[in-house]
Enzyme design. Structure first.
Site, PDB file in Angstrom:
ATOM      1  N   GLU A 196       0.843  -1.194   0.000  1.00 29.94           N
ATOM      2  CA  GLU A 196       0.000   0.000   0.000  1.00 29.94           C
ATOM      3  C   GLU A 196       0.876   1.240   0.000  1.00 29.94           C
ATOM      4  O   GLU A 196       1.766   1.378   0.848  1.00 29.94           O
ATOM      5  CB  GLU A 196      -0.915   0.023   1.220  1.00 29.94           C
ATOM      6  CG  GLU A 196      -1.974  -1.052   1.225  1.00 29.94           C
ATOM      7  CD  GLU A 196      -2.967  -0.895   2.381  1.00 29.94           C
ATOM      8  OE1 GLU A 196      -4.162  -1.173   2.173  1.00 29.94           O
ATOM      9  OE2 GLU A 196      -2.547  -0.495   3.491  1.00 29.94           O
ATOM     10  N   CYS A 197       0.628   2.139  -0.922  1.00 29.46           N
ATOM     11  CA  CYS A 197       1.298   3.431  -1.003  1.00 29.46           C
ATOM     12  C   CYS A 197       2.822   3.251  -0.995  1.00 29.46           C
ATOM     13  O   CYS A 197       3.400   2.798  -1.967  1.00 29.46           O
ATOM     14  CB  CYS A 197       0.809   4.369   0.094  1.00 29.46           C
ATOM     15  SG  CYS A 197       1.083   6.118  -0.287  1.00 29.46           S
ATOM     16  N   GLY A 198       3.499   3.565   0.115  1.00 29.50           N
ATOM     17  CA  GLY A 198       4.940   3.383   0.158  1.00 29.50           C
ATOM     18  C   GLY A 198       5.356   1.958  -0.112  1.00 29.50           C
ATOM     19  O   GLY A 198       6.367   1.698  -0.780  1.00 29.50           O
ATOM     20  N   THR A 202      -1.396  -0.907  -4.368  1.00 34.83           N
ATOM     21  CA  THR A 202      -2.311   0.219  -4.549  1.00 34.83           C
ATOM     22  C   THR A 202      -1.723   1.450  -3.867  1.00 34.83           C
ATOM     23  O   THR A 202      -0.964   1.339  -2.906  1.00 34.83           O
ATOM     24  CB  THR A 202      -3.689  -0.049  -3.905  1.00 34.83           C
ATOM     25  OG1 THR A 202      -3.515  -0.218  -2.484  1.00 34.83           O
ATOM     26  CG2 THR A 202      -4.351  -1.269  -4.492  1.00 34.83           C
TER      27      THR A 202
END
Length: 443
Positions: free
Chosen positions: A329-331, A429
Site C-alpha cells: 500500500e502506497c509506500g 495500490t
C-alpha cells in the site's frame, strides 16, 4: 455498553488539537482512569501518539468509509474503559462533498452518532470577544450535535483571557480551559503530517509536559463531567472486525513501513491470524513460511538508499512472490516497483516485482477517499470485491507497465488514474484499505 465520551475538535487544522488530546489522555491516565482513544477520519499517525499517551490502542472511526456495523465493532474495543476521548480531524464539520457509508467523513458525524459532546479547541490568537461568535456558530449550526464547551488556546495574557471569557459568558458557552501561548509545546512535522511517534526524540517527556500544562490551565473535572454517550442498544448484533486476508501474515514494520489501520490489524488477530513482523530497514526478510507478505505505507522515500541496499529483504520478497501473494500500500507499493526516485532526483532500485517507477522529486499531492472495485484478487480478497480506502501521498508515477488492479473512484464518483497494479502474485495500490464496502441492502 455505555462509556461516557468526548469529541476533541476544532474549527480548523493547526489549532493545537493534537497536543490538547495527548495532554488530556495522559492527565486522565495519571489520575487512574482507563481512557480509550479514537481518531476521526483516515489518519495513519495520530493513533500511535494516542497509545503512547495513555497505554491503550487507538482506533480510527470514519463515517465515509465505515458502515454502522463496523463503527459499532470498533467502538466495542473501548470495553473496560472509564472514559472515551476521540480526536477530530480538520474542522469539526469538514468532510467531502459526497456522502459515504454513514456521512461525509466529518468529525461531527461521529460525535452526533455516538452522543459524544464536542470540546472545541479555539485558537484565540488575534481576537478577543469575537471568539464567542465562532464558538456560538459551531454550537448552534447543528442542534442535534451535543456541545460541551471550549478550551481556549494560545491566550496572550490575563487581560486577553478576561476579554475572551467575557464574550463567551455572554453567549452562555462554558470555558473549560484557557492555555497561555507556548511556542515550545509543538510536535515536529513533515510532508505527510506529524513525525511518527516512534521517531519522536523524547515523546515521553513531551506528553508529560502536555499533561502538566493542561492541569495548570484547564478544569479536568469539568471536562470529564461533560462526557456522555449513546449506549449501543441491547440486542444489537455486533459484527466482527474485518477478516484477515491470510492465516500467517508477514507485515513490514519500522520507520519506513507503519501506515496500517489499527482496526484491521486488531481484526486479523482476533480472527486468529498470526502476525509476523519484520523490518526491511534492518535488512530482515519476511518469514519464509508466511502465507502473505503485506508492505504498509510509510516513508520509504526517506530511506530509499537503505532499502535498495537491503539485499536480504529484497531477495526474500522475490522468493515469496514466486508462489504466494504480496501486497503493498502506497509506500509499500512503491517499494514493490522497479525504482523509486527520491526528493533529490536520485534513482534507487527497488524489488522489481511490479513494472512501476515512482518519483518523489516530481511532487504532486494526491489526497482523498477512494472506492475500489477489484479486477483481480488482492491476496485473499476476491475479484469483484469493493473496498473503501484513502490515499495521501506526494509521489508521481513515472512508469507503470502492469495490468490495473482495480477500478478506482473518488468520493464524488469520479475515476482516479491510480488504479493499482498486479503481476503474478504481486499487487499494489496507492490507497490504504479501510473497510470492505457493502451497498445498502446487500448481505
Amino acid at each position: 455498553m455505555s462509556i461516557p465520551g468526548l469529541m476533541i475538535a476544532a474549527p480548523a487544522s493547526g489549532t493545537g488539537k493534537t497536543t490538547m488530546m495527548l495532554g488530556l489522555l495522559r492527565a486522565f491516565a495519571q489520575d487512574g482512569l482507563k481512557v480509550q482513544p479514537f481518531k476521526s477520519g483516515p489518519d495513519y499517525i495520530d493513533p500511535a501518539f494516542h497509545r503512547a499517551a495513555c497505554g491503550r490502542a487507538s482506533f480510527n472511526l470514519d463515517s465515509w468509509a465505515m458502515d454502522e456495523a463496523l463503527i459499532d465493532a470498533i467502538a466495542m474495543q473501548a470495553g473496560g474503559a472509564d472514559l472515551i476521548l476521540a480526536e477530530g480531524s480538520m474542522g469539526l464539520f469538514d468532510g467531502v462533498a459526497g456522502r459515504g457509508a454513514l456521512g461525509n467523513g466529518a468529525s461531527a458525524d461521529l460525535a452526533r452518532r455516538m452522543g459524544w459532546p464536542v470540546v472545541l479547541v479555539l485558537d484565540a490568537s488575534g481576537q478577543a470577544q469575537s471568539a464567542a461568535a465562532t464558538a456560538l456558530g459551531f454550537k448552534t449550526l447543528d442542534p442535534a450535535l451535543p456541545f460541551a464547551g471550549v478550551i481556549l488556546n494560545r491566550v496572550a495574557s490575563p487581560r486577553h483571557e478576561a476579554l475572551l471569557r467575557k464574550g463567551l459568558e455572554a453567549v452562555d458557552i462554558p470555558v473549560l480551559g484557557a492555555l497561555p501561548r507556548r511556542g515550545d509545546l509543538v510536535l515536529p512535522e513533515r510532508h505527510l503530517g506529524l513525525v511518527q511517534a516512534m521517531e519522536h526524540p523524547d515523546l515521553e517527556r513531551a506528553v508529560t509536559d502536555y499533561a502538566t500544562f493542561l492541569r495548570a490551565h484547564a478544569d479536568l473535572d469539568a471536562i470529564r463531567a461533560c462526557a456522555q454517550s449513546k449506549p449501543i442498544p441491547n440486542g444489537t448484533r455486533i459484527a466482527p472486525l474485518p477478516a484477515p486476508p491470510a492465516q500467517r501474515i508477514a507485515i513490514a514494520r519500522d520507520a519506513a513501513f507503519s501506515f496500517l489501520y489499527p482496526h484491521l490489524l486488531e481484526g486479523w488477530q482476533q480472527a486468529g491470524a498470526q502476525i509476523l513482523p519484520f523490518s526491511p530497514l534492518a535488512n530482515e526478510a519476511p518469514a519464509p513460511d508466511a502465507d502473505l507478505v503485506w508492505l504498509p505505507g510509510g516513508y520509504p522515500e526517506l530511506h530509499a538508499g537503505t532499502i535498495a541496499a537491503a539485499h536480504t529483504f529484497l531477495a526474500g520478497l522475490q522468493r515469496h512472490a514466486e508462489t504466494r501473494p504480496i501486497h503493498g500500500e502506497c509506500g509499500g507499493y512503491m517499494v514493490l516497483g522497479e525504482a523509486l526516485v527520491d526528493k533529490a532526483g536520485e534513482h534507487h532500485r527497488m524489488a522489481g516485482l511490479l513494472g512501476l517507477v515512482t518519483s518523489h522529486a516530481q511532487r504532486k499531492m494526491h489526497l482523498g477517499y477512494r472506492l475500489a472495485e477489484l479486477l483481480a484478487p488482492l491476496a485473499g480478497i476476491p475479484a469483484g470485491a469493493r473496498l473503501r480506502g484513502h490515499e495521501f501521498h506526494y509521489s508521481t508515477i513515472v512508469e507503470q507497465r502492469d495490468d490495473p488492479l482495480a477500478h478506482v473512484t473518488d468520493a464524488n464518483g469520479d475515476a482516479v488514474a491510480e488504479t493499482g497494479s498486479r503481476r503474478g502474485h504481486v499487487t499494489g495500490t496507492f490507497f490504504h484499505m479501510i473497510a470492505p464496502f457493502h451497498p445498502a441492502g446487500a448481505a
